[in-house]
Design a protein around this motif. Sequence first.
Motif, PDB file in Angstrom:
ATOM      1  N   LEU A  29       3.847  -7.860 -11.663  1.00  0.00           N
ATOM      2  CA  LEU A  29       3.651  -7.334 -10.316  1.00  0.00           C
ATOM      3  C   LEU A  29       3.224  -8.456  -9.371  1.00  0.00           C
ATOM      4  O   LEU A  29       2.511  -9.380  -9.768  1.00  0.00           O
ATOM      5  N   GLY A  30       3.652  -8.355  -8.126  1.00  0.00           N
ATOM      6  CA  GLY A  30       3.242  -9.307  -7.099  1.00  0.00           C
ATOM      7  C   GLY A  30       3.204  -8.624  -5.752  1.00  0.00           C
ATOM      8  O   GLY A  30       3.560  -7.450  -5.615  1.00  0.00           O
ATOM      9  N   ILE A  60       0.817  -1.216   0.000  1.00  0.00           N
ATOM     10  CA  ILE A  60       0.000   0.000   0.000  1.00  0.00           C
ATOM     11  C   ILE A  60       0.848   1.263   0.000  1.00  0.00           C
ATOM     12  O   ILE A  60       0.409   2.297  -0.494  1.00  0.00           O
ATOM     13  N   TRP A  61       2.071   1.182   0.542  1.00  0.00           N
ATOM     14  CA  TRP A  61       2.889   2.399   0.616  1.00  0.00           C
ATOM     15  C   TRP A  61       3.621   2.699  -0.699  1.00  0.00           C
ATOM     16  O   TRP A  61       4.159   3.790  -0.874  1.00  0.00           O
ATOM     17  N   ASN A  62       3.667   1.725  -1.636  1.00  0.00           N
ATOM     18  CA  ASN A  62       4.443   2.002  -2.843  1.00  0.00           C
ATOM     19  C   ASN A  62       3.683   1.815  -4.146  1.00  0.00           C
ATOM     20  O   ASN A  62       4.225   2.098  -5.220  1.00  0.00           O
ATOM     21  N   ILE A  63       2.429   1.360  -4.098  1.00  0.00           N
ATOM     22  CA  ILE A  63       1.745   0.967  -5.332  1.00  0.00           C
ATOM     23  C   ILE A  63       1.591   2.129  -6.320  1.00  0.00           C
ATOM     24  O   ILE A  63       1.737   1.934  -7.536  1.00  0.00           O
ATOM     25  N   GLU A  64       1.330   3.316  -5.830  1.00  0.00           N
ATOM     26  CA  GLU A  64       1.166   4.439  -6.761  1.00  0.00           C
ATOM     27  C   GLU A  64       2.479   4.749  -7.484  1.00  0.00           C
ATOM     28  O   GLU A  64       2.485   5.039  -8.685  1.00  0.00           O
ATOM     29  N   LYS A  65       3.588   4.662  -6.759  1.00  0.00           N
ATOM     30  CA  LYS A  65       4.895   4.877  -7.389  1.00  0.00           C
ATOM     31  C   LYS A  65       5.256   3.707  -8.314  1.00  0.00           C
ATOM     32  O   LYS A  65       5.930   3.895  -9.341  1.00  0.00           O
ATOM     33  N   ILE A  66       4.815   2.506  -7.959  1.00  0.00           N
ATOM     34  CA  ILE A  66       5.087   1.337  -8.798  1.00  0.00           C
ATOM     35  C   ILE A  66       4.430   1.503 -10.166  1.00  0.00           C
ATOM     36  O   ILE A  66       5.024   1.187 -11.212  1.00  0.00           O
ATOM     37  N   TYR A  67       3.205   2.009 -10.189  1.00  0.00           N
ATOM     38  CA  TYR A  67       2.528   2.231 -11.475  1.00  0.00           C
ATOM     39  C   TYR A  67       3.284   3.257 -12.332  1.00  0.00           C
ATOM     40  O   TYR A  67       3.401   3.107 -13.551  1.00  0.00           O
ATOM     41  N   ILE A  68       3.782   4.302 -11.688  1.00  0.00           N
ATOM     42  CA  ILE A  68       4.581   5.297 -12.417  1.00  0.00           C
ATOM     43  C   ILE A  68       5.856   4.647 -12.951  1.00  0.00           C
ATOM     44  O   ILE A  68       6.252   4.865 -14.103  1.00  0.00           O
ATOM     45  N   LEU A  69       6.483   3.831 -12.106  1.00  0.00           N
ATOM     46  CA  LEU A  69       7.718   3.149 -12.505  1.00  0.00           C
ATOM     47  C   LEU A  69       7.487   2.229 -13.699  1.00  0.00           C
ATOM     48  O   LEU A  69       8.276   2.222 -14.659  1.00  0.00           O
ATOM     49  N   ALA A  70       6.392   1.471 -13.651  1.00  0.00           N
ATOM     50  CA  ALA A  70       6.074   0.568 -14.766  1.00  0.00           C
ATOM     51  C   ALA A  70       5.873   1.354 -16.066  1.00  0.00           C
ATOM     52  O   ALA A  70       6.324   0.928 -17.138  1.00  0.00           O
ATOM     53  N   ALA A  71       5.210   2.505 -15.963  1.00  0.00           N
ATOM     54  CA  ALA A  71       4.980   3.336 -17.156  1.00  0.00           C
ATOM     55  C   ALA A  71       6.293   3.862 -17.725  1.00  0.00           C
ATOM     56  O   ALA A  71       6.494   3.894 -18.956  1.00  0.00           O
ATOM     57  N   LEU A  72       7.203   4.277 -16.846  1.00  0.00           N
ATOM     58  CA  LEU A  72       8.495   4.791 -17.298  1.00  0.00           C
ATOM     59  C   LEU A  72       9.307   3.702 -17.985  1.00  0.00           C
ATOM     60  O   LEU A  72       9.984   3.940 -18.999  1.00  0.00           O
ATOM     61  N   ILE A  73       9.259   2.505 -17.441  1.00  0.00           N
ATOM     62  CA  ILE A  73       9.987   1.383 -18.043  1.00  0.00           C
ATOM     63  C   ILE A  73       9.407   1.046 -19.410  1.00  0.00           C
ATOM     64  O   ILE A  73      10.134   0.891 -20.400  1.00  0.00           O
ATOM     65  N   LYS A  74       8.074   0.947 -19.469  1.00  0.00           N
ATOM     66  CA  LYS A  74       7.423   0.578 -20.727  1.00  0.00           C
ATOM     67  C   LYS A  74       7.625   1.636 -21.823  1.00  0.00           C
ATOM     68  O   LYS A  74       7.700   1.327 -23.013  1.00  0.00           O
ATOM     69  N   ASN A  83      -6.700  -8.220  -6.308  1.00  0.00           N
ATOM     70  CA  ASN A  83      -7.431  -7.351  -7.253  1.00  0.00           C
ATOM     71  C   ASN A  83      -6.747  -7.351  -8.607  1.00  0.00           C
ATOM     72  O   ASN A  83      -6.646  -6.325  -9.292  1.00  0.00           O
ATOM     73  N   ALA A  84      -6.275  -8.533  -8.997  1.00  0.00           N
ATOM     74  CA  ALA A  84      -5.474  -8.653 -10.215  1.00  0.00           C
ATOM     75  C   ALA A  84      -6.222  -8.188 -11.457  1.00  0.00           C
ATOM     76  O   ALA A  84      -5.631  -7.581 -12.363  1.00  0.00           O
ATOM     77  N   ALA A  85      -7.530  -8.456 -11.518  1.00  0.00           N
ATOM     78  CA  ALA A  85      -8.298  -8.060 -12.699  1.00  0.00           C
ATOM     79  C   ALA A  85      -8.263  -6.552 -12.903  1.00  0.00           C
ATOM     80  O   ALA A  85      -8.149  -6.050 -14.030  1.00  0.00           O
ATOM     81  N   THR A  86      -8.352  -5.806 -11.822  1.00  0.00           N
ATOM     82  CA  THR A  86      -8.278  -4.349 -11.900  1.00  0.00           C
ATOM     83  C   THR A  86      -6.872  -3.895 -12.281  1.00  0.00           C
ATOM     84  O   THR A  86      -6.696  -3.006 -13.122  1.00  0.00           O
ATOM     85  N   VAL A  87      -5.867  -4.506 -11.670  1.00  0.00           N
ATOM     86  CA  VAL A  87      -4.477  -4.134 -11.939  1.00  0.00           C
ATOM     87  C   VAL A  87      -4.144  -4.345 -13.418  1.00  0.00           C
ATOM     88  O   VAL A  87      -3.463  -3.525 -14.042  1.00  0.00           O
ATOM     89  N   LEU A  88      -4.664  -5.435 -13.992  1.00  0.00           N
ATOM     90  CA  LEU A  88      -4.334  -5.758 -15.383  1.00  0.00           C
ATOM     91  C   LEU A  88      -5.054  -4.877 -16.396  1.00  0.00           C
ATOM     92  O   LEU A  88      -4.813  -4.983 -17.605  1.00  0.00           O
ATOM     93  N   GLN A  89      -5.912  -3.996 -15.933  1.00  0.00           N
ATOM     94  CA  GLN A  89      -6.490  -2.999 -16.835  1.00  0.00           C
ATOM     95  C   GLN A  89      -5.479  -1.904 -17.172  1.00  0.00           C
ATOM     96  O   GLN A  89      -5.674  -1.110 -18.082  1.00  0.00           O
ATOM     97  N   ASN A  90      -4.385  -1.876 -16.416  1.00  0.00           N
ATOM     98  CA  ASN A  90      -3.292  -0.947 -16.681  1.00  0.00           C
ATOM     99  C   ASN A  90      -2.371  -1.581 -17.723  1.00  0.00           C
ATOM    100  O   ASN A  90      -1.747  -2.626 -17.468  1.00  0.00           O
ATOM    101  N   ASN A  91      -2.274  -0.980 -18.879  1.00  0.00           N
ATOM    102  CA  ASN A  91      -1.519  -1.580 -19.979  1.00  0.00           C
ATOM    103  C   ASN A  91      -0.010  -1.622 -19.749  1.00  0.00           C
ATOM    104  O   ASN A  91       0.711  -2.283 -20.515  1.00  0.00           O
ATOM    105  N   ASN A  92       0.454  -0.934 -18.709  1.00  0.00           N
ATOM    106  CA  ASN A  92       1.874  -0.995 -18.383  1.00  0.00           C
ATOM    107  C   ASN A  92       2.214  -2.207 -17.510  1.00  0.00           C
ATOM    108  O   ASN A  92       3.381  -2.450 -17.218  1.00  0.00           O
ATOM    109  N   VAL A  93       1.185  -2.932 -17.105  1.00  0.00           N
ATOM    110  CA  VAL A  93       1.368  -4.151 -16.312  1.00  0.00           C
ATOM    111  C   VAL A  93       1.032  -5.337 -17.205  1.00  0.00           C
ATOM    112  O   VAL A  93      -0.097  -5.469 -17.682  1.00  0.00           O
ATOM    113  N   ASP A  94       2.006  -6.211 -17.424  1.00  0.00           N
ATOM    114  CA  ASP A  94       1.778  -7.363 -18.311  1.00  0.00           C
ATOM    115  C   ASP A  94       1.182  -8.555 -17.566  1.00  0.00           C
ATOM    116  O   ASP A  94       0.311  -9.246 -18.087  1.00  0.00           O
TER     117      ASP A  94
END
Length: 541
Positions: free
Chosen positions: A92-93, A68-82, A100-111
Amino acid sequence: MNVLICTLNSQYIHSSLAPFCLLAGLKKYGDSGIYAEVIQGTVNEDINMFAEKLIQKKPHVVGLSCYIWNIEKIYILAALIKDRLPDTVTVLGGPEVSYNAATVLQNNNVDFVLSGEGEKPFALFINALKNNSSLENLPGLCRRTSSGIVVADPYVSAEEPPSPYTEEYFKALNGKIAYIETSRGCPYNCAFCLSGRCGKARFFNLDRAKKDIELLAQSGTKTIKFVDRTFNANKKRAKEIIRFITENLSQSGVCFHFEIAGDILDDELILLLNSSPKGLFQLEIGLQSFNEKTLSEINRKTNTKNLKQNISRLLEFQNVHIHIDLIAGLPYEDMQSFINSFNIAFSLRPHMLQFGFLKLLHGSPMRENKEKYPCEFSKTPPYEVISTPWLTKEELSELHYAENALDRIYNSGRFSKTLEYVLKTKNISPYELFNSFGKYYSKTSSLDDLSKAFFDFFSDNTEEFRDCFVIDRLQTNASGKLPTFLKRTDSRLKEFKYTYPPKKGVTRGYAILYEENVFIYVDYENKDPVTGEYTITKISL
């Protein structure tokens, strides 16, 4: 194949165990030809610079541990990498994405998302990518397909995981807080928690646990935190580990931290803890509430009478640091009920009373069963409760005043004597004290400014009040200096300083207590490892 395993810790002082668990899994279950490296950062550092560090290594796969303390930054990080490496696979794990994997996978930066325990699933996933083989039926793997998102159940291993304490781990630890798990799963199923969803309690080989404890104690860390969900769920095993640490590591300079259920402590374990060297152990006890209906509603089986008695017995000898937890926002806990729970908890005088607010975590029964647990909560991390049928928004907001003051005035350990004096002389409850001061003074400030505000707000213009403040200041601040509002001009002080000089190389603080009519000094060495206080010496005037 080049694999990076990464996470963002909440602070620099913290290390992360999960990436090294995955690395150990790769070493045990992974194919040859896989090069894996762990890279850790913090949520406070520049995310662009951290991303650049990863991008420069041109990884084929980046695994990201999510909380919970890093997920928002993780999404930014994934976008920068992609953006820079579109062919790099992001997976992601961790607890923040496992339910909530179904919701997470709606983000195209998460494979991909790996749900549940990761040592074996992550290795099998990397093997499959390397060998260009099927991803179907891989344990815990959640993914997008042409027919939609496939969500797997969180993986719970029947095997004992490989040890994460590799050469790479100890090189990265570098004196930070270390974490160890000697079991997984939890015997309880508390409605606000995820631990009950991690399978039944499974205990690792005891000889392995002892070996890992020794390795960590020799690593240079000063604190080892056990992340076992309820350390004393297996009483015999808990006693064996406590004995092992006491007999073999009491001179290591390391403090060992456990999360325990306070009501199931027995006489033998209490005796073991109370006879241990001072400061060797810290105990965190999650009592959450003293409202019996609340505890029942959240599936928290607690004998509150035993709980209070056991905490009091542990505190009697003052050689184990006791930390207890309360949660605001639980079912059937209205304002008066919570204040009652708070006052009871404070009356035990733990060394730390953590006053937290309910968080509706993904996967927790309280979040998933909205009819049984109707709460309004923030939709962004950390998903803190906003209102309940029993506490209004305004009331929860009001509680934050007391929480802020509690941390600064009580949990800091800097005002213990003065607090006791105020509670005795003002005839107010602990909650009233912290709530009133929290409303009066809530801004971030220096210790001197905070002290002056506390002094002004509660002062009764007596020498005894001032003396309590002087003792608190000298016992907890190694500068040996009093703030201006506590200083007095007294010719005798210079004479006493000359008569009682400090030892060479030791700083000494001096003052006169006018109510007691004594001269005091404090040498800033040998701080109490439990209370954080230095010893006061008094000499009659």
